[in-house]
Scaffold this active site. Structure first.
Site, PDB file in Angstrom:
ATOM      1  N   TRP A  28     -11.744   3.323   4.287  1.00 21.51           N
ATOM      2  CA  TRP A  28     -11.147   2.382   5.250  1.00 21.51           C
ATOM      3  C   TRP A  28      -9.917   1.645   5.913  1.00 21.51           C
ATOM      4  O   TRP A  28      -9.666   1.853   5.487  1.00 21.51           O
ATOM      5  CB  TRP A  28     -11.815   0.767   3.805  1.00 21.51           C
ATOM      6  CG  TRP A  28     -10.789   0.671   2.599  1.00 21.51           C
ATOM      7  CD1 TRP A  28     -10.737   2.241   1.288  1.00 21.51           C
ATOM      8  CD2 TRP A  28      -9.656  -0.362   2.707  1.00 21.51           C
ATOM      9  NE1 TRP A  28     -10.264   0.757   0.587  1.00 21.51           N
ATOM     10  CE2 TRP A  28      -9.268   0.029   1.655  1.00 21.51           C
ATOM     11  CE3 TRP A  28      -8.964  -1.428   3.811  1.00 21.51           C
ATOM     12  CZ2 TRP A  28      -8.277  -1.166   1.177  1.00 21.51           C
ATOM     13  CZ3 TRP A  28      -8.119  -1.921   2.892  1.00 21.51           C
ATOM     14  CH2 TRP A  28      -7.530  -1.608   2.310  1.00 21.51           C
ATOM     15  N   GLU A  43       2.672  -5.938  -2.426  1.00 17.88           N
ATOM     16  CA  GLU A  43       1.913  -4.899  -1.614  1.00 17.88           C
ATOM     17  C   GLU A  43       3.180  -4.464  -0.348  1.00 17.88           C
ATOM     18  O   GLU A  43       3.296  -3.278  -0.383  1.00 17.88           O
ATOM     19  CB  GLU A  43       1.090  -5.151  -1.669  1.00 17.88           C
ATOM     20  CG  GLU A  43      -0.249  -5.096  -2.507  1.00 17.88           C
ATOM     21  CD  GLU A  43      -0.567  -3.922  -3.029  1.00 17.88           C
ATOM     22  OE1 GLU A  43      -0.115  -2.908  -2.493  1.00 17.88           O
ATOM     23  OE2 GLU A  43      -1.299  -3.902  -4.097  1.00 17.88           O
ATOM     24  N   GLU A  76      -1.286   3.130   0.956  1.00 18.17           N
ATOM     25  CA  GLU A  76      -1.050   1.885  -0.223  1.00 18.17           C
ATOM     26  C   GLU A  76      -0.885   0.685   1.300  1.00 18.17           C
ATOM     27  O   GLU A  76      -0.891  -0.313   0.848  1.00 18.17           O
ATOM     28  CB  GLU A  76      -0.274   2.066  -0.966  1.00 18.17           C
ATOM     29  CG  GLU A  76      -0.108   2.512  -2.489  1.00 18.17           C
ATOM     30  CD  GLU A  76      -1.132   1.422  -3.470  1.00 18.17           C
ATOM     31  OE1 GLU A  76      -0.657   0.294  -2.667  1.00 18.17           O
ATOM     32  OE2 GLU A  76      -0.823   1.951  -4.911  1.00 18.17           O
ATOM     33  N   HIS A  84      -2.881  -1.616   2.101  1.00 18.12           N
ATOM     34  CA  HIS A  84      -3.423  -3.408   0.900  1.00 18.12           C
ATOM     35  C   HIS A  84      -2.850  -4.725   1.169  1.00 18.12           C
ATOM     36  O   HIS A  84      -2.990  -5.612   1.934  1.00 18.12           O
ATOM     37  CB  HIS A  84      -3.085  -2.510  -0.447  1.00 18.12           C
ATOM     38  CG  HIS A  84      -3.264  -1.753  -1.126  1.00 18.12           C
ATOM     39  ND1 HIS A  84      -2.707  -0.941  -2.154  1.00 18.12           N
ATOM     40  CD2 HIS A  84      -4.507  -1.232  -0.543  1.00 18.12           C
ATOM     41  CE1 HIS A  84      -4.231  -0.002  -2.268  1.00 18.12           C
ATOM     42  NE2 HIS A  84      -5.077   0.146  -1.426  1.00 18.12           N
ATOM     43  N   GLU A 128       0.326   1.013 -11.645  1.00 16.30           N
ATOM     44  CA  GLU A 128      -1.823   1.173 -10.803  1.00 16.30           C
ATOM     45  C   GLU A 128      -2.046   0.921 -11.593  1.00 16.30           C
ATOM     46  O   GLU A 128      -3.077  -0.032 -11.330  1.00 16.30           O
ATOM     47  CB  GLU A 128      -1.615   2.270  -9.849  1.00 16.30           C
ATOM     48  CG  GLU A 128      -0.895   3.241  -9.760  1.00 16.30           C
ATOM     49  CD  GLU A 128      -0.889   2.727  -8.073  1.00 16.30           C
ATOM     50  OE1 GLU A 128      -1.747   1.583  -8.019  1.00 16.30           O
ATOM     51  OE2 GLU A 128      -0.315   3.948  -7.340  1.00 16.30           O
ATOM     52  N   THR A 140      -2.079  -3.091 -11.287  1.00 11.69           N
ATOM     53  CA  THR A 140      -2.619  -3.740  -9.837  1.00 11.69           C
ATOM     54  C   THR A 140      -3.863  -3.744 -10.303  1.00 11.69           C
ATOM     55  O   THR A 140      -4.558  -4.167  -9.690  1.00 11.69           O
ATOM     56  CB  THR A 140      -1.575  -2.690  -8.757  1.00 11.69           C
ATOM     57  OG1 THR A 140      -2.114  -1.871  -8.718  1.00 11.69           O
ATOM     58  CG2 THR A 140      -0.448  -3.011  -8.781  1.00 11.69           C
ATOM     59  N   ASP A 169      -8.842   1.342  -5.268  1.00 10.56           N
ATOM     60  CA  ASP A 169      -7.683   2.218  -4.701  1.00 10.56           C
ATOM     61  C   ASP A 169      -6.889   2.446  -5.307  1.00 10.56           C
ATOM     62  O   ASP A 169      -6.519   3.920  -5.945  1.00 10.56           O
ATOM     63  CB  ASP A 169      -7.033   1.763  -3.418  1.00 10.56           C
ATOM     64  CG  ASP A 169      -7.391   2.477  -1.959  1.00 10.56           C
ATOM     65  OD1 ASP A 169      -8.248   2.736  -1.988  1.00 10.56           O
ATOM     66  OD2 ASP A 169      -6.615   2.106  -0.769  1.00 10.56           O
ATOM     67  N   GLU A 170      -6.377   1.088  -6.242  1.00  9.82           N
ATOM     68  CA  GLU A 170      -5.275   1.003  -7.621  1.00  9.82           C
ATOM     69  C   GLU A 170      -5.866   2.395  -8.823  1.00  9.82           C
ATOM     70  O   GLU A 170      -5.009   3.299  -9.083  1.00  9.82           O
ATOM     71  CB  GLU A 170      -5.457   0.110  -8.133  1.00  9.82           C
ATOM     72  CG  GLU A 170      -4.508  -0.851  -6.326  1.00  9.82           C
ATOM     73  CD  GLU A 170      -3.499  -0.918  -6.490  1.00  9.82           C
ATOM     74  OE1 GLU A 170      -2.585  -0.026  -6.134  1.00  9.82           O
ATOM     75  OE2 GLU A 170      -2.660  -1.658  -5.706  1.00  9.82           O
ATOM     76  N   HIS A 198      -5.569   5.773  -7.664  1.00  7.59           N
ATOM     77  CA  HIS A 198      -3.907   6.181  -7.986  1.00  7.59           C
ATOM     78  C   HIS A 198      -3.902   6.486  -9.191  1.00  7.59           C
ATOM     79  O   HIS A 198      -2.683   7.324  -9.739  1.00  7.59           O
ATOM     80  CB  HIS A 198      -3.473   5.101  -7.069  1.00  7.59           C
ATOM     81  CG  HIS A 198      -3.367   5.489  -5.451  1.00  7.59           C
ATOM     82  ND1 HIS A 198      -3.235   4.483  -5.051  1.00  7.59           N
ATOM     83  CD2 HIS A 198      -3.468   5.798  -4.876  1.00  7.59           C
ATOM     84  CE1 HIS A 198      -3.271   4.383  -3.513  1.00  7.59           C
ATOM     85  NE2 HIS A 198      -4.260   5.150  -3.251  1.00  7.59           N
TER      86      HIS A 198
END
Ligand SMILES: [Fe+2]
Ligand SMILES: [Fe+2]
Length: 393
Positions: A83, A128, A166, A169, A219, A222, A251-252, A255
């Site tokens: 995205w 971020e 990242e 974000h 990670e 977050t 996403d976090e 990761h």
């Protein structure tokens, strides 16, 4: 010099053997009903420890390059499948009124959200946005750093692609906040500039064992924090903001899975070294990445932001203990038997018994916070929301 509100960890854990070497390490300590933030006072700063990994252990990371390629790089998403911030934002190329209608409805939705929510969302966004600092930190790590800036090694490929993922974000959150008109963008941008200029020292000592323990923890932190801002946006009626925060949280999580898999591998190859590294990071306490934030106005800005996040339940002291407990379980630290020296076994006992201990310390701190609430500071003005007074406790 920063004052200390409540420092359960610094009084207790710091007195244990193997005390963290970096006295500036600090921890957010917050509890749900009553807020308290622990920030250790940087009274004396010892010389930083650097390159603490024995040089021969660079070979561990060299030998893992093939494994990293097949087992870690797949945690990245191909750019084509990722995205992008604009996917969630009003389309400015639309020449009809649709763009303006979308902006109007974004503003109507965000008008329903309270100022304290914005303080936390802004703090998360600023965290971020200090991404250059985190890429720099990872590139201080011996054996995995990006030697040229475009190195073909899998550790460097991971770090660059992770940074690139990242980077979306902060971009997305910042644009959304800008369109909302609810926050003072100039003050926010100034805070980002101060923060990147200040950097951070999480005490990872150029040591990738320590570095990957740190990133595993962060990670997950977050992931939890963005998950909570998503939930609150949904409760507040902004489904799109909820989807944005939830997408970032996903996403976090991905990761976190990659970084904790690296630590898992280190535990397999070098259980003693990895166990000592985990204990070392936990003794130092995990420094929050944005702890040096400043807006040119409030010298206790991070402390105040952390207090509001605690009060709203976005990221709490309970979460800190939960993350530790989760990672202890994820890495099966209690079950590791072979390959530990007496120091390694001591580190294992320390780490495996730490979460309940943190919770106990927190209970005592809660009591102190109750009495502090009577005399203490209840509110702070945040430049990010036009100097409105926001409750801390
Ligand atoms: Fe992020
Ligand atoms: Fe992240």
């Amino acid at each position: 010099m920063q004052s200390t509100l409540i420092t359960p960890f610094s009084q207790n854990i710091a007195s244990l053997p193997f005390q963290g070497r970096n006295s500036t390490q600090k921890i957010k300590f917050r509890q749900n009903a009553i807020s308290a933030v622990a920030v250790s006072a940087p009274a004396r700063r010892p010389p930083p420890v650097t390159h603490s990994m024995p040089p021969e252990k660079v070979e561990v990371f060299k030998s893992l390059e093939g494994w990293a390629k097949t087992s870690i790089l797949p945690f990245l998403k191909p750019v084509e499948q990722c995205w992008q911030p604009s996917d969630f934002l009003p389309d400015p190329t639309d020449r009809t009124d649709a763009f303006f209608d979308e902006v109007r409805s974004l503003r109507a939705r965000t008008d329903e959200l309270p100022d304290d929510y914005f303080v936390v969302l802004v703090g998360d966004m600023i965290t971020e946005d200090a991404l250059p600092t985190y890429q720099t930190m990872i590139n201080t790590l011996d054996g995995v750093k990006d030697e040229t800036g475009a190195s073909a090694g899998p550790w460097a490929v991971w770090t660059r692609a992770w940074t690139a993922e990242e980077n979306r974000h902060g971009d997305l959150l910042k644009t959304y906040l800008y369109l909302s008109g609810r926050v003072d963008m100039h003050k926010i941008e100034r805070t980002v500039q101060f923060l990147i200029g200040a950097g951070m020292d999480p005490g990872t000592e150029n040591n990738p064992y320590l570095g990957y323990v740190y990133t595993s923890f962060q990670e997950r932190a977050t992931f939890i924090s963005h998950g909570n801002t998503a939930r609150m946006a949904k409760e507040g009626g902004d489904q799109i903001l909820a989807r944005i925060c939830g997408t970032i949280a996903a996403d976090e999580k991905r990761h976190e899975n990659a970084y904790s898999k690296i630590v898992e591998k280190l535990l397999e190859l070098d259980p003693n070294g990895a166990m000592l590294a985990i204990a070392d990071m936990m003794r130092k306490k995990i420094t929050m990445p944005a702890h040096l934030m400043y807006d040119g106005q409030d010298p206790k800005l991070f402390e105040h932001f952390a207090a509001v996040a605690q009060r709203l339940g976005v990221y709490t002291a309970q979460d800190y203990a939960d993350i530790l407990e989760f990672l202890v379980g994820r890495w099966k630290l209690e079950k590791i038997e072979g390959g530990l020296s007496s120091d390694g076994r001591e580190a294992q006992d320390f780490v495996c018994g730490l979460a309940p201990r943190i919770r106990k310390l927190q209970e005592r701190a809660d009591e102190r916070a109750k009495s502090m609430k009577k005399a203490g500071q209840h509110c702070a003005k945040f430049s990010w929301v036009f100097n409105k007074e926001i409750a801390l406790l």
